[in-house]
Design a protein around this motif. Structure first.
Motif, PDB file in Angstrom:
ATOM      1  N   ASP A 153      44.704  42.748  24.750  1.00  0.00           N
ATOM      2  CA  ASP A 153      44.476  43.725  24.951  1.00  0.00           C
ATOM      3  C   ASP A 153      43.363  44.430  25.851  1.00  0.00           C
ATOM      4  N   ARG A 154      43.919  44.266  27.651  1.00  0.00           N
ATOM      5  CA  ARG A 154      42.435  44.992  27.734  1.00  0.00           C
ATOM      6  C   ARG A 154      43.360  44.498  28.817  1.00  0.00           C
ATOM      7  N   PHE A 155      44.652  45.511  29.153  1.00  0.00           N
ATOM      8  CA  PHE A 155      45.853  45.572  30.608  1.00  0.00           C
ATOM      9  C   PHE A 155      45.005  46.547  30.931  1.00  0.00           C
ATOM     10  N   ASP A 156      45.313  46.229  32.447  1.00  0.00           N
ATOM     11  CA  ASP A 156      44.783  47.530  33.630  1.00  0.00           C
ATOM     12  C   ASP A 156      45.721  47.633  34.712  1.00  0.00           C
TER      13      ASP A 156
ATOM     14  N   SER B 240      46.458  40.366  28.791  1.00  0.00           N
ATOM     15  CA  SER B 240      47.264  41.329  27.352  1.00  0.00           C
ATOM     16  C   SER B 240      47.020  40.656  26.921  1.00  0.00           C
TER      17      SER B 240
ATOM     18  N   TYR C 210      49.070  39.516  34.001  1.00  0.00           N
ATOM     19  CA  TYR C 210      49.024  40.220  33.127  1.00  0.00           C
ATOM     20  C   TYR C 210      49.074  39.947  31.832  1.00  0.00           C
ATOM     21  N   THR C 211      49.446  38.338  32.017  1.00  0.00           N
ATOM     22  CA  THR C 211      49.197  37.635  30.642  1.00  0.00           C
ATOM     23  C   THR C 211      47.990  37.406  30.725  1.00  0.00           C
TER      24      THR C 211
END
Length: 57
Positions: A33-36, A30, A26-27
């Motif tokens: 800004d490409r969280f999936d 993020s 997640y880190t």
């Protein structure tokens, strides 16, 4: 006598491994800004399977 799939003492370690690996992914995602959510799910699944594989040995 039937053997348990995973001993109770390893359950906490497996949960910790899945949580820490998922938070690491997640880190990384993020940062740009490409969280999936699907990547998070597959990372957690991979870490869980590796943890169970190591514990069962």
């Amino acid at each position: 006598m039937m053997k348990k799939m995973v001993d109770a003492k390893y359950v906490g370690l497996i949960v910790l491994a899945v949580f820490s690996g998922s938070m690491l992914v997640y880190t990384w995602l993020s940062l740009y800004d490409r969280f999936d959510p699907s990547v998070m799910f597959y990372a957690a699944l991979l870490i869980l399977s590796f943890s169970l594989m190591l514990v069962k040995r």
